[in-house]
Design a protein around this motif. Structure first.
Motif, PDB file in Angstrom:
ATOM      1  N   LYS A 200      37.715  28.742  42.048  1.00  0.00           N
ATOM      2  CA  LYS A 200      39.032  29.333  41.799  1.00  0.00           C
ATOM      3  C   LYS A 200      39.099  29.919  40.388  1.00  0.00           C
ATOM      4  N   THR A 201      38.433  29.256  39.455  1.00  0.00           N
ATOM      5  CA  THR A 201      38.381  29.780  38.090  1.00  0.00           C
ATOM      6  C   THR A 201      37.622  31.093  38.052  1.00  0.00           C
ATOM      7  N   MET A 202      36.517  31.180  38.790  1.00  0.00           N
ATOM      8  CA  MET A 202      35.753  32.422  38.830  1.00  0.00           C
ATOM      9  C   MET A 202      36.590  33.542  39.426  1.00  0.00           C
ATOM     10  N   ALA A 203      37.338  33.250  40.498  1.00  0.00           N
ATOM     11  CA  ALA A 203      38.210  34.258  41.099  1.00  0.00           C
ATOM     12  C   ALA A 203      39.280  34.696  40.107  1.00  0.00           C
ATOM     13  N   ASN A 204      39.817  33.725  39.366  1.00  0.00           N
ATOM     14  CA  ASN A 204      40.824  34.031  38.343  1.00  0.00           C
ATOM     15  C   ASN A 204      40.228  34.910  37.248  1.00  0.00           C
ATOM     16  N   TRP A 205      39.017  34.588  36.827  1.00  0.00           N
ATOM     17  CA  TRP A 205      38.366  35.370  35.775  1.00  0.00           C
ATOM     18  C   TRP A 205      38.158  36.810  36.218  1.00  0.00           C
ATOM     19  N   LEU A 206      37.727  37.011  37.441  1.00  0.00           N
ATOM     20  CA  LEU A 206      37.491  38.370  37.921  1.00  0.00           C
ATOM     21  C   LEU A 206      38.797  39.161  37.978  1.00  0.00           C
ATOM     22  N   ALA A 207      39.888  38.510  38.410  1.00  0.00           N
ATOM     23  CA  ALA A 207      41.190  39.184  38.422  1.00  0.00           C
ATOM     24  C   ALA A 207      41.642  39.489  37.002  1.00  0.00           C
ATOM     25  N   HIS A 208      41.412  38.559  36.096  1.00  0.00           N
ATOM     26  CA  HIS A 208      41.786  38.744  34.687  1.00  0.00           C
ATOM     27  C   HIS A 208      40.978  39.883  34.069  1.00  0.00           C
ATOM     28  N   ILE A 209      39.672  39.896  34.319  1.00  0.00           N
ATOM     29  CA  ILE A 209      38.818  40.942  33.759  1.00  0.00           C
ATOM     30  C   ILE A 209      39.179  42.300  34.341  1.00  0.00           C
ATOM     31  N   ASN A 210      39.560  42.321  35.613  1.00  0.00           N
ATOM     32  CA  ASN A 210      39.985  43.593  36.219  1.00  0.00           C
ATOM     33  C   ASN A 210      41.208  44.138  35.491  1.00  0.00           C
ATOM     34  N   LEU A 211      42.175  43.256  35.181  1.00  0.00           N
ATOM     35  CA  LEU A 211      43.350  43.681  34.418  1.00  0.00           C
ATOM     36  C   LEU A 211      42.930  44.184  33.041  1.00  0.00           C
ATOM     37  N   ILE A 215      43.411  48.085  31.513  1.00  0.00           N
ATOM     38  CA  ILE A 215      44.095  48.378  30.250  1.00  0.00           C
ATOM     39  C   ILE A 215      43.176  49.185  29.340  1.00  0.00           C
ATOM     40  N   ALA A 216      41.936  48.703  29.194  1.00  0.00           N
ATOM     41  CA  ALA A 216      40.994  49.363  28.285  1.00  0.00           C
ATOM     42  C   ALA A 216      40.609  50.750  28.786  1.00  0.00           C
ATOM     43  N   ALA A 217      40.368  50.873  30.087  1.00  0.00           N
ATOM     44  CA  ALA A 217      39.928  52.159  30.641  1.00  0.00           C
ATOM     45  C   ALA A 217      41.019  53.217  30.567  1.00  0.00           C
ATOM     46  N   HIS A 218      42.278  52.788  30.549  1.00  0.00           N
ATOM     47  CA  HIS A 218      43.390  53.733  30.466  1.00  0.00           C
ATOM     48  C   HIS A 218      43.977  53.791  29.054  1.00  0.00           C
ATOM     49  N   HIS A 219      43.160  53.353  28.085  1.00  0.00           N
ATOM     50  CA  HIS A 219      43.477  53.524  26.662  1.00  0.00           C
ATOM     51  C   HIS A 219      44.710  52.723  26.232  1.00  0.00           C
ATOM     52  N   GLY A 220      44.970  51.616  26.921  1.00  0.00           N
ATOM     53  CA  GLY A 220      46.098  50.768  26.540  1.00  0.00           C
ATOM     54  C   GLY A 220      45.767  49.918  25.324  1.00  0.00           C
ATOM     55  N   ARG A 221      46.785  49.434  24.660  1.00  0.00           N
ATOM     56  CA  ARG A 221      46.599  48.598  23.460  1.00  0.00           C
ATOM     57  C   ARG A 221      46.107  47.216  23.872  1.00  0.00           C
ATOM     58  N   LEU A 222      45.057  46.729  23.211  1.00  0.00           N
ATOM     59  CA  LEU A 222      44.491  45.421  23.518  1.00  0.00           C
ATOM     60  C   LEU A 222      44.699  44.387  22.417  1.00  0.00           C
ATOM     61  N   TRP A 223      44.569  44.794  21.172  1.00  0.00           N
ATOM     62  CA  TRP A 223      44.329  43.840  20.087  1.00  0.00           C
ATOM     63  C   TRP A 223      45.371  42.722  19.985  1.00  0.00           C
ATOM     64  N   ASN A 224      46.639  42.996  20.185  1.00  0.00           N
ATOM     65  CA  ASN A 224      47.654  41.941  20.077  1.00  0.00           C
ATOM     66  C   ASN A 224      48.431  41.776  21.377  1.00  0.00           C
ATOM     67  N   ALA A 228      49.035  39.657  31.438  1.00  0.00           N
ATOM     68  CA  ALA A 228      49.881  39.138  32.511  1.00  0.00           C
ATOM     69  C   ALA A 228      49.175  38.076  33.343  1.00  0.00           C
ATOM     70  N   ILE A 229      47.855  38.164  33.455  1.00  0.00           N
ATOM     71  CA  ILE A 229      47.089  37.157  34.194  1.00  0.00           C
ATOM     72  C   ILE A 229      46.423  36.236  33.180  1.00  0.00           C
ATOM     73  N   THR A 230      46.928  35.016  33.071  1.00  0.00           N
ATOM     74  CA  THR A 230      46.380  34.053  32.120  1.00  0.00           C
ATOM     75  C   THR A 230      45.088  33.474  32.673  1.00  0.00           C
ATOM     76  N   PRO A 231      44.019  33.505  31.901  1.00  0.00           N
ATOM     77  CA  PRO A 231      42.752  32.970  32.417  1.00  0.00           C
ATOM     78  C   PRO A 231      42.777  31.457  32.555  1.00  0.00           C
ATOM     79  N   SER A 232      42.125  30.977  33.596  1.00  0.00           N
ATOM     80  CA  SER A 232      41.987  29.542  33.819  1.00  0.00           C
ATOM     81  C   SER A 232      40.710  29.056  33.144  1.00  0.00           C
ATOM     82  N   ILE A 253      46.801  33.336  26.522  1.00  0.00           N
ATOM     83  CA  ILE A 253      47.373  34.614  26.958  1.00  0.00           C
ATOM     84  C   ILE A 253      46.917  35.776  26.077  1.00  0.00           C
ATOM     85  N   PHE A 254      46.243  35.485  24.958  1.00  0.00           N
ATOM     86  CA  PHE A 254      45.824  36.542  24.039  1.00  0.00           C
ATOM     87  C   PHE A 254      44.414  37.033  24.370  1.00  0.00           C
ATOM     88  N   VAL A 255      44.084  38.187  23.842  1.00  0.00           N
ATOM     89  CA  VAL A 255      42.811  38.824  24.170  1.00  0.00           C
ATOM     90  C   VAL A 255      41.616  38.039  23.636  1.00  0.00           C
TER      91      VAL A 255
END
Length: 304
Positions: A200-211, A215-224, A228-232, A253-255
């Motif tokens: 379940k943690t691995m599934a959560n990580w993949l969903a988190h990494i997809n988010l 964000i990164a691929a569409h030039h969204g702000r990451l640093w601070n 929305a998907i908190t990693p387990s 919840i932070f990067v």
């Protein structure tokens, strides 16, 4: 009832004047206008948000250069993150193809090899199973792809290409959803290959990494950014590199927590990679900006 937006259009010249009126230091108006034309007002002001007071004015001494320094830092951060995600995505794809392809070359089309909730449970809204919805996305991806290997297989076999070819057209979202639809024993097998004992943690990580990737691929702000998907962190109690995140739930919840996950997965997939050292060096070069540090990323500023 939603409000109707009634604020007037503002030219970059007027935008600069507004920023100055709120206390932002701008030594070269023409250069500031050029940056606003290149980046956009709302993207740039996102990096100025931490410098605002309760009245939406800027703290004394805040310069447009501070925002630009954070913008450049964030751009480099996104590139580093995307570099790690690409390696992880390819590695997970390959392991899934090796595991399921040995049972059936068309495993991704075979509902019997997937979890019953994914392959047989119908959504009351769409009238489809999650697997059917995933297959529709897969078919669209095939139609849109320009990968060299796919046209040959399409011509020869239609959409019935083997999973070790099919995975080449999956985006990370498709990969994450497919993993979530695999049988639990198969999920656990893949998770353990990446040093995670809880599927379940691995599934959560993949969903988190997809988010994170979106964000990164569409030039969204990451640093601070708070994601929305908190990693387990269940099932990684034996990993020294992730101990801090087990105990510090507020920082998950932070990067920085995302970076820790990427670092772990990279260390498993490519033990000789320099990605971790590159990231550490990059973070140590955090821009010299008043009242701002790597703490806004969830990291300990005393270590950088």
């Amino acid at each position: 009832m939603k409000q109707i937006y009634d604020k007037p259009f503002l030219t970059p010249e007027r935008q600069v004047e507004i920023l100055i009126s709120r206390g932002l230091l701008v030594t070269d108006k023409e250069e500031a206008i050029r940056w606003l034309r290149r980046i956009g007002y709302y993207r740039l002001t996102g990096y100025l948000y931490p410098f605002r007071d309760a009245n939406r004015s800027f703290l004394e001494g805040t310069s447009i250069q501070h925002a630009l320094s954070l913008y450049v830092f964030d751009k480099k951060l996104r590139l580093l993150v995307l570099d790690a995600i690409e390696r992880i995505e390819v590695a997970v794809r390959v392991e899934i193809a090796l595991l399921l392809g040995a049972r059936d070359p068309l495993a991704h089309l075979n509902p019997r090899l997937l979890h019953i909730n994914f392959s047989e449970k119908f959504s009351p809204d769409s009238g489809k199973t999650k697997h059917q919805a995933w297959m529709e996305k897969f078919d669209r991806s095939i139609a849109e792809t320009r990968k060299d290997s796919v046209p040959y297989f399409l011509e020869q076999y239609g959409n019935h290409m083997p999973i070790w070819v099919a995975i080449e057209v999956w985006d990370f979202g498709m990969l994450s959803r497919f993993f979530n639809g695999m049988q639990k024993a198969d999920q656990k097998h893949i998770a353990q290959l990446f040093g995670v004992s809880n599927e379940k943690t691995m599934a959560n990580w993949l969903a988190h990494i997809n988010l994170l990737r979106n964000i990164a691929a569409h030039h969204g702000r990451l640093w601070n950014r708070k994601l929305a998907i908190t990693p387990s962190f269940k099932g990684v109690e034996n990993l020294d590199s992730l101990q801090r995140w087990l105990k510090d739930e507020e920082s998950q919840i932070f990067v920085a927590a995302s970076i820790a996950i990427l670092d772990h997965l990279i260390s498993v997939t490519q033990p000789d990679s320099e990605w971790s050292n590159r990231m550490i060096k990059f973070l140590k070069d955090f821009p010299d900006v008043p009242n701002i540090s790597v703490a806004q990323m969830g990291l300990d500023p005393l270590r950088f």
